[in-house]
Design an enzyme around this catalytic site. Structure first.
Site, PDB file in Angstrom:
ATOM      1  CD  GLU A 277      -0.390   2.520   0.259  1.00  0.00           C
ATOM      2  OE1 GLU A 277      -1.203   1.831   0.754  1.00  0.00           O
ATOM      3  OE2 GLU A 277       0.143   2.446  -1.025  1.00  0.00           O
ATOM      4  CG  ASP A 358      -3.741   3.873  -9.035  1.00  0.00           C
ATOM      5  OD1 ASP A 358      -3.602   3.537  -7.168  1.00  0.00           O
ATOM      6  OD2 ASP A 358      -3.340   3.272 -10.153  1.00  0.00           O
TER       7      ASP A 358
END
Ligand SMILES: [Zn+2]
Length: 410
Positions: A277, A358
């Site tokens: 995030e 990611d």
């Protein structure tokens, strides 16, 4: 072009849209029976995999029923002049132009909501319940609904009033002025979403003291993200499914972790999800998406401006002259191919953003923990591990679990 030709074009687009959706769903059902790739073999044991297949089929059947039902209703409305009849009724009330349009669209909203209601109840209290996901009580369900109506009436109503007012008052500058109003409103909502909308439905709390908070603090320090922007939310009020998201812009950035996520994952896995995030934040993904949606709305309003004042679009639906509410209805259908193309492009970009987020987690040494977190969350939500390529391309905002794990393990 005659109104009749235009009517046939509207029908063709609406039917094509439905058929394409059904085709994608059919491809996905076929593909769900494919063997799971070796990299994902540990996600499900055979009993849980059987359950996943049942859940997938239940959802596919449900989606098919809902979309076919609404397709039949709208087709009947188009073929039998239903929209023109509602228009006649509303026109006979002799309201002002603005309120006539609001009344017409309000009636469609309520009718649509009443049609959807039994399906929503079935989805929550039958399908989700049967597979052990539902935590929504009847009370929460009713209250959510009422709050939703109130929000729609106040926020949606005010925005609609402003847009229709501009159209009736200054039609030549409608597209640019309406776009400006909607954009300012959209920016405001995106910044204050967590402060205004979320508290109406959920409780948000700062992270509680303890091992998790200390681990998160260490990581947040390392990457320069303020801990005071990290919250937990009571997602368990409605579902056992877990989630986390990043929201807000400028001074109002916030990462929100569901209590269900914290319950299911290890500390290291939670930090990995948080790192993902924060990756969105570091790459300015919210801001970039916002700019793109402002630009695509500009195209939408420009085209809408062309359609709105033109009688032929209203006559195609059996009305005599152009009005905001009938023309916007026609526009909605005519715009759907463009909207599909834009939506697919946004998904392509969104998947790119997910890889970047990611990559950020991986760069800080959380690649393996993220792989195990994603695997656990997928198994927990009985997600489909073998979606069809075309479905992923058109509808997926996130890469598949297989794609993400392959990239993280590189
Ligand atoms: Zn993400």
């Amino acid at each position: 072009m005659t109104p009749h030709t235009l009517f046939l074009i509207i029908l063709t687009i609406y039917i094509a849209d439905f058929v394409f959706g059904r085709y994608l769903s059919w491809l996905n059902i076929r593909s769900s029976k494919n063997p799971i790739p070796a990299e994902l073999s540990g996600i499900y044991d055979s009993e849980r995999y059987h359950k996943q297949q049942q859940y997938f089929r239940a959802n596919s059947r449900f989606g098919m029923t809902v979309s076919s039902f609404s397709f039949v209703v709208i087709m009947a409305m188009l073929l039998f002049g239903g929209f023109a009849s509602i228009n006649d009724i509303v026109q006979s009330w002799s309201l002002s132009a603005v309120w006539t349009s609001i009344a017409f669209l309000g009636i469609l909203y309520i009718a649509n909501d009443l049609i959807e209601l039994p399906f929503d109840i079935y989805d929550t209290f039958v399908i989700e319940q049967r597979f052990g996901f539902n935590k929504t009580t009847a009370g929460t369900f009713v209250l959510d609904r009422l709050k939703g109506y109130l929000l729609t009436a106040i926020i949606g109503g005010a925005l609609l009033y402003a847009v229709i007012y501009i159209y009736n008052a200054i039609p030549q500058y409608f597209w640019i002025l309406a776009w400006a109003v909607v954009s300012v409103f959209g920016l405001f909502m995106s910044v204050f979403y967590s402060d205004i909308i979320v508290p109406i439905f959920n409780k948000q709390k700062p992270l509680a003291d303890g091992e998790l908070r200390r681990s998160i603090e260490q990581f947040a320090d390392r990457v320069g993200f303020s801990l005071k922007n990290i919250y937990t939310i009571d997602g368990s009020k409605r579902s056992t499914k877990a989630n986390a998201y990043f929201s807000g812009m400028f001074g109002k950035k916030r990462i929100v972790l569901y209590d269900t996520l914290i319950e299911k994952l290890s500390t290291e896995e939670i930090v990995a999800v948080l790192a993902h995030e924060i990756g969105h934040y570091k790459h300015r993904h919210t801001m970039k998406s916002m700019v793109i949606s402002l630009l695509s709305n500009l195209l939408l309003f420009w085209l809408l401006g062309i359609v709105l004042g033109n009688d032929i679009f209203a006559r195609a639906l059996g009305c005599t002259s152009a009005s905001f509410h009938i023309n916007i209805l026609v526009f909605g259908i005519l715009y759907s191919p463009i909207s599909t193309v834009l939506g697919v492009s946004m998904n392509v970009l969104s998947r790119k953003f997910e890889y970047q987020a990611d990559g950020f987690a991986k760069q800080y040494g959380y690649g393996a923990a993220l792989v195990s977190a994603l695997g656990r969350l997928s198994s927990d939500s009985l997600s489909n591990l073998t979606p069809h390529r075309l479905v992923v391309f058109t509808e997926y905002s996130h890469p598949t679990l297989y794609q993400r794990i392959k990239e993280l393990n590189k």
